[in-house]
Structure formats: structure tokens, C-alpha cells
Motif scaffolding. Structure first.
Motif, PDB file in Angstrom:
ATOM      1  N   THR A  52       0.664  -1.271   0.055  1.00 26.81           N
ATOM      2  CA  THR A  52      -0.119  -0.119  -0.199  1.00 26.81           C
ATOM      3  C   THR A  52       0.854   1.169  -0.046  1.00 26.81           C
ATOM      4  N   VAL A  53       0.396   2.285  -0.451  1.00 29.98           N
ATOM      5  CA  VAL A  53       1.003   3.768  -0.429  1.00 29.98           C
ATOM      6  C   VAL A  53       1.583   3.767   1.099  1.00 29.98           C
ATOM      7  N   GLU A  54       0.495   3.499   2.087  1.00 31.05           N
ATOM      8  CA  GLU A  54       0.816   3.745   3.378  1.00 31.05           C
ATOM      9  C   GLU A  54       2.067   2.781   4.005  1.00 31.05           C
ATOM     10  N   GLU A  62       5.915  10.169  -0.198  1.00 32.50           N
ATOM     11  CA  GLU A  62       4.387   9.890  -0.638  1.00 32.50           C
ATOM     12  C   GLU A  62       4.278  10.283  -2.176  1.00 32.50           C
ATOM     13  N   LYS A  64       2.689   7.478  -4.687  1.00 33.98           N
ATOM     14  CA  LYS A  64       1.390   7.680  -5.693  1.00 33.98           C
ATOM     15  C   LYS A  64       1.651   7.771  -7.085  1.00 33.98           C
ATOM     16  N   ARG A  65       2.876   8.257  -7.439  1.00 29.03           N
ATOM     17  CA  ARG A  65       3.481   8.355  -8.891  1.00 29.03           C
ATOM     18  C   ARG A  65       3.495   6.843  -9.422  1.00 29.03           C
ATOM     19  N   ASP A  79       2.237   4.326  -8.444  1.00 26.51           N
ATOM     20  CA  ASP A  79       0.907   3.471  -8.301  1.00 26.51           C
ATOM     21  C   ASP A  79       0.052   4.012  -9.735  1.00 26.51           C
ATOM     22  N   ASN A  81      -3.597   3.640  -9.778  1.00 20.60           N
ATOM     23  CA  ASN A  81      -4.353   4.625  -8.875  1.00 20.60           C
ATOM     24  C   ASN A  81      -5.200   3.966  -7.846  1.00 20.60           C
ATOM     25  N   GLY A  90      -4.063   2.617  -4.946  1.00 18.89           N
ATOM     26  CA  GLY A  90      -3.474   2.979  -3.487  1.00 18.89           C
ATOM     27  C   GLY A  90      -2.594   1.805  -3.260  1.00 18.89           C
ATOM     28  N   ASP A  96       0.984  14.320  -9.418  1.00 22.10           N
ATOM     29  CA  ASP A  96      -0.499  14.318  -9.384  1.00 22.10           C
ATOM     30  C   ASP A  96      -0.792  13.757 -11.005  1.00 22.10           C
TER      31      ASP A  96
END
Length: 92
Positions: free
Chosen positions: A44-46, A55, A59-60, A62, A65, A67, A91
């Protein structure tokens, strides 16, 4: 130099580039199994952030998108994040 020796040098450089570039950054990305703390086959991103991945970088990478980072996504994670000044913001 012969064509064969030039080709061998170029091939060796291409194969070793990921190793050299990762070593130059100072932080080594943990293996996928080590990063997947709950063993569900995804990071996971977390989980990535807890390992020290910025972070925006998590996210980039992933791509879909959802997560979560797949094994294929994880291969491209840069522990230091995207290079500054490249115009990317993470983003999508």
C-alpha cells in the motif's frame, strides 16, 4: 577496440546501470516481500511511506491509482523520490 569488446562494454553498462544509480542515491529499496508487511501481495502507499518512500513517489508509481503497488510498480520506486526539476508533480 573491436566491435565485440565495445558491444560487451555497452551491454555491461546497461545491465549494471540500475545497480549503479541505486547505489549512488544512498538508500536501497527493500525487496518486495520485505516491503509487503502484511503479505497480501501488494504494497500500500501507506506501507511504502512507512519504509521511507516519499508519498508523491509512491503515488506516482501506483499506475492504476488503486492505492497499492504491485511487484511491477515496486521495481520503479525511487527511495529518494522523483528527481527535482523534472516538471513532474506526482499528481495525475
Amino acid at each position: 577496440m573491436t566491435k565485440t569488446s565495445i558491444a560487451a562494454m555497452v551491454g555491461a553498462a546497461l545491465v549494471s546501470f540500475p545497480l549503479i544509480s541505486g547505489a549512488a542515491e544512498g538508500e536501497e529499496r527493500p525487496g518486495f516481500k520485505d516491503a509487503d508487511s502484511n503479505g497480501d501481495g501488494r504494497i500500500t502507499v501507506e506501507e511504502a511511506i512507512e519504509l521511507g518512500v516519499p508519498e508523491a513517489e509512491a503515488k506516482r508509481e501506483d499506475i492504476d491509482n488503486d492505492g497499492k503497488l504491485t511487484r511491477a510498480d515496486w521495481k520503479f520506486v525511487d527511495m529518494d523520490g522523483p528527481e527535482s526539476g523534472d516538471g513532474s508533480t506526482g499528481d495525475s
